[in-house]
Design a protein around this motif. Structure first.
Motif, PDB file in Angstrom:
ATOM      1  N   GLN A 184       0.837  -1.203   0.000  1.00  0.00           N
ATOM      2  CA  GLN A 184       0.000   0.000   0.000  1.00  0.00           C
ATOM      3  C   GLN A 184       0.875   1.258   0.000  1.00  0.00           C
ATOM      4  N   ASP A 185       1.977   1.232   0.774  1.00  0.00           N
ATOM      5  CA  ASP A 185       2.892   2.372   0.798  1.00  0.00           C
ATOM      6  C   ASP A 185       3.557   2.564  -0.566  1.00  0.00           C
ATOM      7  N   ALA A 186       3.905   1.468  -1.223  1.00  0.00           N
ATOM      8  CA  ALA A 186       4.535   1.561  -2.537  1.00  0.00           C
ATOM      9  C   ALA A 186       3.585   2.167  -3.560  1.00  0.00           C
ATOM     10  N   ARG A 187       2.288   1.770  -3.504  1.00  0.00           N
ATOM     11  CA  ARG A 187       1.310   2.374  -4.419  1.00  0.00           C
ATOM     12  C   ARG A 187       1.132   3.861  -4.134  1.00  0.00           C
ATOM     13  N   ALA A 188       1.117   4.211  -2.837  1.00  0.00           N
ATOM     14  CA  ALA A 188       0.981   5.624  -2.475  1.00  0.00           C
ATOM     15  C   ALA A 188       2.188   6.431  -2.942  1.00  0.00           C
TER      16      ALA A 188
END
Length: 323
Positions: free
Chosen positions: A91-95
């Motif tokens: 999720q952090d990588a997508r953000a």
């Protein structure tokens, strides 16, 4: 749909907690935020991290993604440290990917508004936090810039807090990065922690060309690498005469120093009979055999002007007393 720039409610994060205090043994990890950047120490807490791990760390601007350059190790800490929150999740990588796209759009819009408002400023870089609540715009300018209308336009378009930071040309080169004349990545963007003063005297001492294009870096200032070997050249130059100075031999011949090879420790002197070369040892032996001569003023220092004699006091002439 949930905002990818906002962390989930169950995220193990306490931004209200103060930074790590100093004076104790801590598990420390080195984190970089740009490719080839300088590793900054952070408190690893209980995390076991190795080089290459992507992590989220606390910064004054909020959460920021970085890459571990130095794995977890114990060390005595001097000064406060920001904490590593956790390893980067999917999720952090997508953000982060969406944030990078948002930064590009913000930079493109800002460039258009700068051109429309005819502002004398050069936009260098745009950075945003993972929460998406703030965007920082770095710019360079020779003087003060009234960017109030620009900030208003940016805030209305991006719907976030906008911060403008004016930086110098050296800091701009550090943020942008690039390849130097040596063919390697710029020192300021790869490993240098702070800038050091550089003077044109260093180029003179090292026998370099004084052409600004040869001794200037990407920022337009003198090359930082001129300081790397300055101390060595200063030590090797000791005992060698300066170019253009008079040179006297024990047999009474007087010439002028034509060239000095600092690395080889040799000096070429022009006499009426021709040019001769002397080594450092020969020059030292000649200096010991010659009578002491008055010191010559240094070219790099200003020669004080001779003081004028104090003006004579002119008193009134005494008239003889009447009889």
């Amino acid at each position: 749909m949930a905002d990818p720039f906002l962390l989930p409610a169950d995220a193990p994060l306490d931004l209200a907690a103060p930074p790590t205090s100093s004076g104790e043994q801590r598990l420390v990890v080195g984190v970089v935020f740009t490719v080839g950047g300088v590793a900054q120490d952070h408190d690893a807490g209980t995390l076991e991290l190795v080089a290459g791990d992507a992590v989220l760390v606390e910064t004054p601007e909020g959460l920021r993604q970085g890459t571990v350059a130095i794995g977890t190790h114990a060390r005595h800490v001097v000064g406060p440290l920001r904490r590593v929150v956790r390893k980067v999740t999917e999720q952090d990588a997508r953000a982060a990917a969406q944030l990078a796209a948002k930064e590009k759009l913000a930079m493109r819009f800002c460039l258009l508004r700068i051109r429309a408002l005819k502002l004398d400023m050069k936009l260098v870089k745009v950075e945003g936090g993972l929460a998406g609540a703030r965007m920082t715009f770095y710019f360079a300018s020779d003087g003060r810039v009234d960017f109030r209308e620009l900030v208003s336009n940016l805030a209305r378009e991006l719907r976030c807090r906008v911060e403008m930071r004016q930086i110098g040309v050296r800091d701009a080169a550090r943020l942008v990065g690039g390849i130097g004349v040596c063919g390697r990545e710029l020192c300021c963007s790869s490993w240098m922690k702070k800038f050091v003063p550089v003077s044109i005297k260093m180029a003179k001492d090292q026998g370099l060309s004084l052409n600004p294009q040869k001794v200037s870096g990407q920022c337009g200032r003198l090359l930082c690498c001129l300081t790397y070997e300055q101390e060595t050249y200063k030590n090797l130059r000791a005992g060698l005469p300066k170019v253009g100075k008079s040179f006297r031999t024990p047999d009474g011949r007087v010439g002028k120093v034509r060239d000095v090879d600092v690395l080889r420790g040799r000096a070429r002197v022009w006499f009426e009979s021709g040019v001769e070369e002397f080594t450092r040892e020969q020059i030292a032996a000649m200096a010991g055999a010659l009578p002491p001569s008055p010191p010559e003023p240094d070219d790099d220092e200003e020669t004080p002007s001779p003081k004028a004699p104090p003006p004579k006091k002119v008193g009134k002439k005494k008239m003889p007393a009447p009889h």
